[in-house]
Design a protein around this motif. Sequence first.
Motif, PDB file in Angstrom:
ATOM      1  N   PHE A  18       0.834  -1.205   0.000  1.00 40.25           N
ATOM      2  CA  PHE A  18       0.000   0.000   0.000  1.00 40.25           C
ATOM      3  C   PHE A  18       0.867   1.253   0.000  1.00 40.25           C
ATOM      4  O   PHE A  18       0.619   2.201  -0.759  1.00 40.25           O
ATOM      5  N   LYS A  19       1.903   1.261   0.817  1.00 37.30           N
ATOM      6  CA  LYS A  19       2.744   2.457   0.950  1.00 37.30           C
ATOM      7  C   LYS A  19       3.503   2.772  -0.344  1.00 37.30           C
ATOM      8  O   LYS A  19       3.469   3.906  -0.836  1.00 37.30           O
ATOM      9  N   TYR A  20       4.172   1.748  -0.892  1.00 37.45           N
ATOM     10  CA  TYR A  20       5.060   2.005  -2.027  1.00 37.45           C
ATOM     11  C   TYR A  20       4.338   2.049  -3.373  1.00 37.45           C
ATOM     12  O   TYR A  20       4.738   2.801  -4.264  1.00 37.45           O
ATOM     13  N   TYR A  21       3.291   1.252  -3.533  1.00 39.41           N
ATOM     14  CA  TYR A  21       2.638   1.194  -4.840  1.00 39.41           C
ATOM     15  C   TYR A  21       1.362   2.029  -4.931  1.00 39.41           C
ATOM     16  O   TYR A  21       0.827   2.196  -6.018  1.00 39.41           O
ATOM     17  N   PHE A  22       0.874   2.534  -3.781  1.00 40.23           N
ATOM     18  CA  PHE A  22      -0.288   3.404  -3.873  1.00 40.23           C
ATOM     19  C   PHE A  22      -0.009   4.798  -3.323  1.00 40.23           C
ATOM     20  O   PHE A  22      -0.167   5.790  -4.026  1.00 40.23           O
ATOM     21  N   LEU A  23       0.425   4.880  -2.078  1.00 39.03           N
ATOM     22  CA  LEU A  23       0.647   6.211  -1.503  1.00 39.03           C
ATOM     23  C   LEU A  23       1.713   6.976  -2.288  1.00 39.03           C
ATOM     24  O   LEU A  23       1.493   8.118  -2.695  1.00 39.03           O
ATOM     25  N   LYS A  24       2.855   6.343  -2.501  1.00 42.95           N
ATOM     26  CA  LYS A  24       3.944   7.046  -3.194  1.00 42.95           C
ATOM     27  C   LYS A  24       3.567   7.371  -4.635  1.00 42.95           C
ATOM     28  O   LYS A  24       3.822   8.485  -5.128  1.00 42.95           O
ATOM     29  N   LEU A  25       2.964   6.417  -5.341  1.00 41.65           N
ATOM     30  CA  LEU A  25       2.615   6.649  -6.739  1.00 41.65           C
ATOM     31  C   LEU A  25       1.453   7.619  -6.897  1.00 41.65           C
ATOM     32  O   LEU A  25       1.252   8.185  -7.967  1.00 41.65           O
ATOM     33  N   SER A  26       0.683   7.825  -5.804  1.00 40.02           N
ATOM     34  CA  SER A  26      -0.416   8.804  -5.837  1.00 40.02           C
ATOM     35  C   SER A  26       0.038  10.188  -5.379  1.00 40.02           C
ATOM     36  O   SER A  26      -0.761  11.126  -5.365  1.00 40.02           O
ATOM     37  N   GLY A  27       1.296  10.309  -4.957  1.00 38.81           N
ATOM     38  CA  GLY A  27       1.829  11.602  -4.537  1.00 38.81           C
ATOM     39  C   GLY A  27       1.465  12.009  -3.131  1.00 38.81           C
ATOM     40  O   GLY A  27       1.579  13.187  -2.766  1.00 38.81           O
ATOM     41  N   VAL A  28       1.047  11.048  -2.293  1.00 35.91           N
ATOM     42  CA  VAL A  28       0.704  11.362  -0.908  1.00 35.91           C
ATOM     43  C   VAL A  28       1.970  11.632  -0.099  1.00 35.91           C
ATOM     44  O   VAL A  28       2.956  10.882  -0.200  1.00 35.91           O
ATOM     45  N   GLN A  29       1.953  12.691   0.694  1.00 39.45           N
ATOM     46  CA  GLN A  29       3.091  13.049   1.538  1.00 39.45           C
ATOM     47  C   GLN A  29       2.931  12.402   2.914  1.00 39.45           C
ATOM     48  O   GLN A  29       1.850  12.477   3.507  1.00 39.45           O
TER      49      GLN A  29
END
Length: 472
Positions: free
Chosen positions: A157-168
């Motif tokens: 979730f962290k690397y493939y969704f949050l990071k790729l969605s630009g979430v800080q």
Amino acid sequence: MIEEILTRLYENYTSEKPIECTLLPASGSDRKYYRIKSERHHFLGVFNVDEKENRAFISYTKHFTKHGLNVPDICFECADDKRVYLIKDLGDTTLYARLCELRKGEEFPKEILPYYEKAIRALVRFQVEAGKDLDYSVAYPRAAFDRRSMLWDLNYFKYYFLKLSGVQFDEELLENDFQKFMDFLLEAPSDYFLYRDFQSRNIMIFQDDVYFIDYQGGRKGALQYDLASLLYDAKADLTNDVRQYLLQIYIQELKKYLQFDEEKFVGYFYGFVFIRIMQAMGSYGFRGYYERKEHFLKSIPYALNNLEYLLKNKRLPLSLPAIENAFSQLLNNEGLRTITPANTQLTVTVCSFSYKKGWPQDSSENGGGFVFDCRGLPNPGRDEAYKTQTGKDLPVIQYLEKQPAVKVFIDDAFRVVSPTIKNYIERGFTHLFIAFGCTGGQHRSVYSAEQMAKKIKETFGVNVVVKHREWD
């Protein structure tokens, strides 16, 4: 090469030479499924290079069959090649497909509820009854949904969704919340079979009963995870009233097997709902953003709607400020809430026409596509009762659905176009044209176009435009 291997396997098992070996549309995994038919038999041939996963699936299937659970029988496995095996063909209708077929707008179709109830009751048997004496030594990649398994999902979730969605986010604080969250989840009793991917696309409707597939990732774990997978399956988009009803069905069924604190059970349940949604979002990001399979992105708004409802109703079972901050950023991201990969969205136009009036024109001006000739099918237009009706009218539909040749024709046509649709999605193409012609463009072609459009929408989730040239 794969088809040759499966053909030999089929011949060894049936002593018949297959007349058809057709690759089925790909799903989220790397496994390949082939529908293989001869004069008297038909099975699914499975090819999967991951031999450990195959071993788990075959072992589990034999065990579940002994317990009388509806799973696809292992018909034949090759002693020399652990990458291939034959299983019972359960058709093409998933619970999700039937739900889409019956749903009108946002209203949940009552006709689908009995299938969900059957699935819920079977789930308890998988988890408790069949889970008691299951051989977990074959479980792959982990024997239990333990801390390491949970951390894999949370990092997904962290690397493939949050990071790729630009979430800080502050990675240290987020990791601290992950540890706290896992501590809570690991308090739940976990000596049961965890199916791992118990959702509507892995439940087949066959002979008006529910059957179950894709449990090769099963392991020991908590009861609540699989229930969360089914009730918060993103694109199935169950209403919250239906979720509450099915949750109670599950609880009452579980009480036949176990004594437990219902309030605690529900508290843990919502914790597992959150980790399941996070795992699914990781999958949407990996398949959609990273592998460029755009149709996975279309599940994101549904998952965010679920998150919003859960947070508003205070279903997060403990204080996790860093995770909640990440959720808040996702929910405030209008691009994610309304995501449609418009620049590369495939539109499939399915058209019916009369050969008497010439070939149809593709309005996209791309040229190409597929044209299928329905004139070899039984013709309801010869019967006076159907003269003024079309292939969209119920009497004509019932007439054609009684003709075995019609289903074979549409299934064969779907198998022909499916690899092209998949290829066009992956390459970012925007249009594909498919046409069905008959003598008058009224009965057989109209029905075939409607059925093809439904199959494409259910399987691939792309935009589908239906045109009946002689009637629109």
